[in-house]
Motif scaffolding. Structure first.
Motif, PDB file in Angstrom:
ATOM      1  N   GLU A 286       0.833  -1.219   0.000  1.00 12.68           N
ATOM      2  CA  GLU A 286       0.000   0.000   0.000  1.00 12.68           C
ATOM      3  C   GLU A 286       0.867   1.269   0.000  1.00 12.68           C
ATOM      4  O   GLU A 286       0.463   2.315  -0.483  1.00 12.68           O
ATOM      5  N   LEU A 287       2.080   1.121   0.554  1.00 11.82           N
ATOM      6  CA  LEU A 287       2.972   2.287   0.700  1.00 11.82           C
ATOM      7  C   LEU A 287       4.037   2.336  -0.396  1.00 11.82           C
ATOM      8  O   LEU A 287       5.029   3.053  -0.282  1.00 11.82           O
ATOM      9  N   GLY A 288       3.851   1.492  -1.433  1.00 16.33           N
ATOM     10  CA  GLY A 288       4.724   1.593  -2.604  1.00 16.33           C
ATOM     11  C   GLY A 288       6.041   0.859  -2.498  1.00 16.33           C
ATOM     12  O   GLY A 288       6.961   1.098  -3.281  1.00 16.33           O
ATOM     13  N   THR A 289       6.146  -0.077  -1.523  1.00 15.49           N
ATOM     14  CA  THR A 289       7.426  -0.780  -1.400  1.00 15.49           C
ATOM     15  C   THR A 289       7.188  -2.270  -1.170  1.00 15.49           C
ATOM     16  O   THR A 289       6.055  -2.745  -1.115  1.00 15.49           O
ATOM     17  N   THR A 290       8.296  -3.021  -1.112  1.00 18.16           N
ATOM     18  CA  THR A 290       8.208  -4.476  -0.878  1.00 18.16           C
ATOM     19  C   THR A 290       9.292  -4.868   0.136  1.00 18.16           C
ATOM     20  O   THR A 290      10.340  -4.216   0.211  1.00 18.16           O
ATOM     21  N   PRO A 291       9.054  -5.932   0.906  1.00 15.78           N
ATOM     22  CA  PRO A 291      10.087  -6.384   1.858  1.00 15.78           C
ATOM     23  C   PRO A 291      11.317  -6.912   1.104  1.00 15.78           C
ATOM     24  O   PRO A 291      11.206  -7.412  -0.007  1.00 15.78           O
TER      25      PRO A 291
END
Ligand code: MLT
Length: 325
Positions: A286-291
């Protein structure tokens, strides 16, 4: 003398045993993760999501302590001087590597004051403005900034912050110095951007996505090679006329130098579990990133990243000639 040496050897072995026993039963009490920026910003957001998932895995409470100031170097210094027992950690980002060049004097040795746990995530950045800022697009912003360089204010979280680095890359790309306004984090900076007290900022999607989608700030570009699924209408810097301006903010989890290897390894395993936690994955998306992938959530991967990033940014920072006093 022999008796003294024998006594010392026994004492040392007891200390060692206690140290390793502590490591074997780690964690036995609340862990503190220091965020080197003010609450409410992107680093804080990432840390609280990961800390909640690690706390579940470790079975111990994890509290987040915000220690802002000096672009993240005050918080890093706080952890560098903490007891190496695994109960004080640091979650910091690309600023760990740029501060090594930007600051001629640091309260710690970037490559020798920490143990490595692992990489956490790599977050895109966005060039944003207060919602009523005149320029309609990145091209217009570049023209406006060149014509009004003494009036346009750029918020950042201090020399060494990711927002400082991105702002520096922007000013170098347009060959125009602007008026910078430092904060203890881009959480407080966002408050002023929303209130119209500052004009523009380059900040991570973990802090700007909701506001861009909600129209409470203006988005000009994303600093990644491709547009983001979560912000499909936001052009890349390349589309907007700044092809060379690409930067993403990698984050790492650290412990003080001397923390037992068994503890760092246990924390790394917990970090890997946390980065697969469904809530972390969903919120990051949702915040535009990935782990970070499991193979990167390791001490070796973080060490290699930090070393390579110090080398990468050193010439760029030296060319820009921007140092902290
Ligand atoms: C930065 O480096 O700009 C920080 O991410 C700001 C923050 O986390 O508050």
């Amino acid at each position: 003398m022999k008796k003294l040496l024998a006594t010392l050897a026994v004492a040392a072995s007891f200390t060692l045993a206690a140290h390793s026993a502590g490591a074997q039963t780690y964690p036995e009490r609340t862990i503190t993760v220091v965020v080197p920026f003010a609450a409410g910003g992107p680093t804080d957001t990432v840390t609280r999501l990961v800390a909640e998932a690690m706390s579940k895995d470790l079975g111990q409470q994890i509290v987040v302590e915000n220690v802002g100031g000096a672009g993240g170097t005050l918080g890093a210094g706080r952890v560098a001087s903490a007891d190496p027992d695994g109960y004080t950690l640091l979650l910091h980002h690309i600023g760990m590597s740029t501060s090594a060049t930007l600051y001629r004097k640091l309260a710690y040795d970037t490559l020798n004051s920490f143990e490595y746990v692992g990489l956490v995530t790599e977050v895109p950045m966005t060039i944003v403005a207060r919602k009523d800022f005149e320029p309609a697009d990145l091209k217009g912003l570049i023209e406006y900034a060149k014509e009004n360089k003494d009036a346009v204010t750029v918020a950042n979280a201090g020399i060494g912050a990711a927002s400082h680095l991105c702002g520096m890359l922007f000013m170098s790309a347009i060959d125009t110095p602007l008026v910078t306004v430092p904060y203890k984090g881009t959480g407080p900076a966002m408050t002023d951007l929303l209130g119209g007290q500052v004009d523009i900022m380059c900040d991570q999607t973990t802090n700007t996505t909701k506001q861009i989608l909600g129209g409470t700030i203006k988005g000009y570009a994303v600093t990644t090679p491709k547009r983001l699924d979560v912000l499909p209408d936001l052009p890349t810097t390349e589309e907007g006329g700044l092809p060379g301006m690409q930067v993403s903010v990698w984050h790492g989890l650290y412990a003080p130098k001397g923390t037992p290897a068994e503890v760092s390894e246990r924390l790394s395993k917990s970090l890997q579990v946390a980065l697969k936690d469904p809530n972390v994955v969903a919120r990051f998306a949702e915040l535009g990133t990935t782990p970070s992938p499991e193979a990167d959530a390791t001490p070796a991967a973080l060490k290699a990243k930090l070393e390579s990033e110090i080398a990468r940014w050193k010439p760029i920072i030296e060319a820009a000639g921007q140092y902290a006093d």
